[in-house]
Write a protein that holds these residues in place. Structure first.
Motif, PDB file in Angstrom:
ATOM      1  N   PHE A 183      27.999  45.130  33.226  1.00 40.52           N
ATOM      2  CA  PHE A 183      29.371  44.915  32.746  1.00 40.52           C
ATOM      3  C   PHE A 183      30.270  44.448  33.889  1.00 40.52           C
ATOM      4  O   PHE A 183      31.111  43.558  33.708  1.00 40.52           O
ATOM      5  N   SER A 184      30.101  45.043  35.057  1.00 36.92           N
ATOM      6  CA  SER A 184      30.894  44.629  36.216  1.00 36.92           C
ATOM      7  C   SER A 184      30.617  43.180  36.577  1.00 36.92           C
ATOM      8  O   SER A 184      31.538  42.420  36.878  1.00 36.92           O
ATOM      9  N   ALA A 221      32.381  40.950  34.148  1.00 32.51           N
ATOM     10  CA  ALA A 221      33.822  40.926  34.401  1.00 32.51           C
ATOM     11  C   ALA A 221      34.150  40.086  35.629  1.00 32.51           C
ATOM     12  O   ALA A 221      35.092  39.275  35.613  1.00 32.51           O
ATOM     13  N   CYS A 240      35.220  36.994  44.562  1.00 31.88           N
ATOM     14  CA  CYS A 240      34.462  37.102  43.310  1.00 31.88           C
ATOM     15  C   CYS A 240      33.012  36.682  43.515  1.00 31.88           C
ATOM     16  O   CYS A 240      32.095  37.328  43.005  1.00 31.88           O
TER      17      CYS A 240
END
Length: 165
Positions: free
Chosen positions: A98-99, A102, A144
């Motif tokens: 999930f991270s 995201a 990121c």
């Protein structure tokens, strides 16, 4: 090969995370300088607040990979005690996935704005007027990428051998 990739990514993340200390030290020094000039000399600066915020933002963004690599992020450890190690391992991998989704979404959303801000520098509009918006957008995109690579390394890392019973 997978283990060496994970090890190299972990070392890079930790190196970046530890290098961020200089940004916090600089922010502290600038804050002390501002207090000195404002309250003792009566001549406040127009640039220290933005510089301190940029230093702290830089350190915060670049340290995300190191925090993940060293498992220093906030977790609900009581859940780990309730579900046991095998279920917790699965839940950790789901959280990492999930991270990663995201962070990939944030990186994808930042791609265009970061490139546009580098083509034409955006400035803060303050009296000091540094190109902080452009700097922070580009840095967020870089952070990121580093964070996503660290998350991938955590996801594909070989599981440690289970101790014999």
């Amino acid at each position: 090969m997978r283990a060496s990739f994970c090890h190299m990514v972990g070392r890079l993340s930790v190196l970046l995370g530890k290098a961020c200390g200089i940004f916090y030290l600089t922010a502290i020094g600038l804050s002390v300088y501002e207090v000195f000039t404002r309250y003792l000399l009566g001549q406040p600066t127009v640039w220290t607040t933005e510089a301190v915020m940029a230093c702290c933002a830089t350190a915060w963004m670049l340290s995300a990979g190191a925090i993940t690599q060293q498992n220093r992020h906030i977790t609900v450890t009581s859940l780990e005690l309730l579900v046991g190690p095998s279920v917790w391992s699965v839940l950790r991998r789901i959280a990492l996935a999930f991270s990663l989704a995201a962070v990939a979404g944030l990186g994808w959303a930042m791609w265009g704005p970061a490139l546009r801000s580098l083509e034409k520098l955006e400035r803060s509009g303050s009296a000091f007027n540094p190109p902080l918006p452009s700097y922070l957008k580009a840095l967020l995109l870089f952070a990121c990428v580093v964070f996503a690579v660290q998350l991938i390394a955590k996801l594909i890392a070989p599981r440690p051998a289970r101790p014999p019973l």
